[in-house]
Design a protein around this motif. Structure first.
Motif, PDB file in Angstrom:
ATOM      1  N   TYR A  57     -11.801  -1.147   8.933  1.00 62.42           N
ATOM      2  CA  TYR A  57     -12.697  -0.041   8.949  1.00 62.42           C
ATOM      3  C   TYR A  57     -13.461   0.051  10.483  1.00 62.42           C
ATOM      4  O   TYR A  57     -13.216   0.924  11.230  1.00 62.42           O
ATOM      5  CB  TYR A  57     -13.585   0.183   7.931  1.00 62.42           C
ATOM      6  N   TYR A  58     -14.070  -0.984  10.817  1.00 61.81           N
ATOM      7  CA  TYR A  58     -14.508  -1.172  12.239  1.00 61.81           C
ATOM      8  C   TYR A  58     -13.671  -1.239  12.896  1.00 61.81           C
ATOM      9  O   TYR A  58     -14.182  -0.514  14.334  1.00 61.81           O
ATOM     10  CB  TYR A  58     -15.854  -2.506  11.976  1.00 61.81           C
ATOM     11  N   THR A  59     -12.644  -1.784  13.197  1.00 65.83           N
ATOM     12  CA  THR A  59     -11.540  -1.689  14.147  1.00 65.83           C
ATOM     13  C   THR A  59     -11.211  -0.409  14.528  1.00 65.83           C
ATOM     14  O   THR A  59     -11.364   0.156  15.616  1.00 65.83           O
ATOM     15  CB  THR A  59     -10.251  -2.371  13.660  1.00 65.83           C
ATOM     16  N   VAL A  60     -11.070   0.488  13.378  1.00 62.75           N
ATOM     17  CA  VAL A  60     -10.764   2.043  13.670  1.00 62.75           C
ATOM     18  C   VAL A  60     -12.067   2.689  14.314  1.00 62.75           C
ATOM     19  O   VAL A  60     -11.983   3.363  15.175  1.00 62.75           O
ATOM     20  CB  VAL A  60     -10.156   2.746  12.509  1.00 62.75           C
ATOM     21  N   TYR A  61     -13.124   2.275  13.571  1.00 63.39           N
ATOM     22  CA  TYR A  61     -14.381   3.002  14.294  1.00 63.39           C
ATOM     23  C   TYR A  61     -14.565   2.564  15.664  1.00 63.39           C
ATOM     24  O   TYR A  61     -14.883   3.859  16.323  1.00 63.39           O
ATOM     25  CB  TYR A  61     -15.764   2.327  13.269  1.00 63.39           C
ATOM     26  N   TYR A  62     -14.517   1.562  16.076  1.00 62.06           N
ATOM     27  CA  TYR A  62     -14.696   1.033  17.496  1.00 62.06           C
ATOM     28  C   TYR A  62     -13.410   1.719  18.445  1.00 62.06           C
ATOM     29  O   TYR A  62     -13.812   2.012  19.528  1.00 62.06           O
ATOM     30  CB  TYR A  62     -14.939  -0.446  17.631  1.00 62.06           C
TER      31      TYR A  62
ATOM     32  N   VAL B 163     -12.110   4.744  17.695  1.00 63.24           N
ATOM     33  CA  VAL B 163     -12.635   6.270  18.041  1.00 63.24           C
ATOM     34  C   VAL B 163     -13.840   6.111  18.832  1.00 63.24           C
ATOM     35  O   VAL B 163     -13.673   7.446  19.666  1.00 63.24           O
ATOM     36  CB  VAL B 163     -12.840   6.708  16.467  1.00 63.24           C
ATOM     37  N   THR B 164     -14.620   5.476  18.839  1.00 63.27           N
ATOM     38  CA  THR B 164     -15.982   5.406  19.656  1.00 63.27           C
ATOM     39  C   THR B 164     -15.649   4.963  21.024  1.00 63.27           C
ATOM     40  O   THR B 164     -16.455   4.705  21.870  1.00 63.27           O
ATOM     41  CB  THR B 164     -17.082   4.853  18.948  1.00 63.27           C
TER      42      THR B 164
ATOM     43  N   ALA C  26     -13.266  -3.483  19.612  1.00 60.40           N
ATOM     44  CA  ALA C  26     -12.271  -2.994  18.467  1.00 60.40           C
ATOM     45  C   ALA C  26     -11.072  -4.027  18.708  1.00 60.40           C
ATOM     46  O   ALA C  26     -10.457  -4.470  17.569  1.00 60.40           O
ATOM     47  CB  ALA C  26     -11.636  -1.540  18.990  1.00 60.40           C
TER      48      ALA C  26
ATOM     49  N   ARG D 198     -12.449  -7.095  16.449  1.00 58.50           N
ATOM     50  CA  ARG D 198     -12.549  -6.804  15.004  1.00 58.50           C
ATOM     51  C   ARG D 198     -10.865  -6.632  14.598  1.00 58.50           C
ATOM     52  O   ARG D 198     -10.718  -7.193  13.498  1.00 58.50           O
ATOM     53  CB  ARG D 198     -13.243  -5.447  14.807  1.00 58.50           C
TER      54      ARG D 198
END
Length: 154
Positions: A98-103, A105-106, A112, A115
């Motif tokens: 989840y945090y990989t995709v979040y970073y 996207v941001t 990213a 993670r």
């Protein structure tokens, strides 16, 4: 301290039982599935805070889950996947993915990447843990289950 330990026992137990219900596991196996997931999480949780990495802790936790799944499948005369699939879920690196995709996207590519590599290491450790224990001949687990049955009868 005690409250935290209880939460590390009850939450994976109930979570794994929830997945067993979701996967339509027969009701007589719910407690065994919960115990399998709880055991894997306890092995993971006691090792991850020490000097070892999350990948190594996942490897050992997975080995515990697969070992227990093989013993339970022989004792209860059912397929291994009943215990393995639901028992392995507490160890899956969902938050890391989840945090990989979040970073991504941001647009924080360095974080990213960090993670993502950590999640890949954990996933690879889970695969290796499954492969190592499944490589052990089935007769070992049959003798373990038969030995436990004989000691109960005697």
């Amino acid at each position: 301290m005690i409250h935290e330990f209880i939460m590390h026992v009850i939450c994976p137990f109930l979570g794994t039982m929830g997945y067993a219900v979701l996967f339509h596991v027969p009701k007589r196996f719910y407690l065994s599935c919960g115990f399998t997931g709880m055991t894997g999480w306890l092995v993971y949780n006691t090792i991850v805070g020490r000097t070892f990495s999350a990948a190594f802790a996942s490897f050992l936790g997975t080995m515990a889950v697969v070992f227990l799944s093989r013993v339970l499948s022989v004792r209860k005369k059912c397929p291994l996947t009943i215990f393995l699939v639901s028992g392995i879920l507490p160890l899956v690196p969902g938050a890391g993915i989840y945090y990989t995709v979040y970073y991504l996207v941001t647009n924080q590519l360095a974080e990213a990447s960090r993670r993502g590599m950590e999640s890949v290491k954990v996933a690879f450790a889970i695969v290796l843990g499954i492969v190592f224990v499944l490589a052990v001949p089935g007769t070992v687990f049959q003798s373990l289950a038969v030995g436990q049955r004989r000691s109960r009868k005697g």
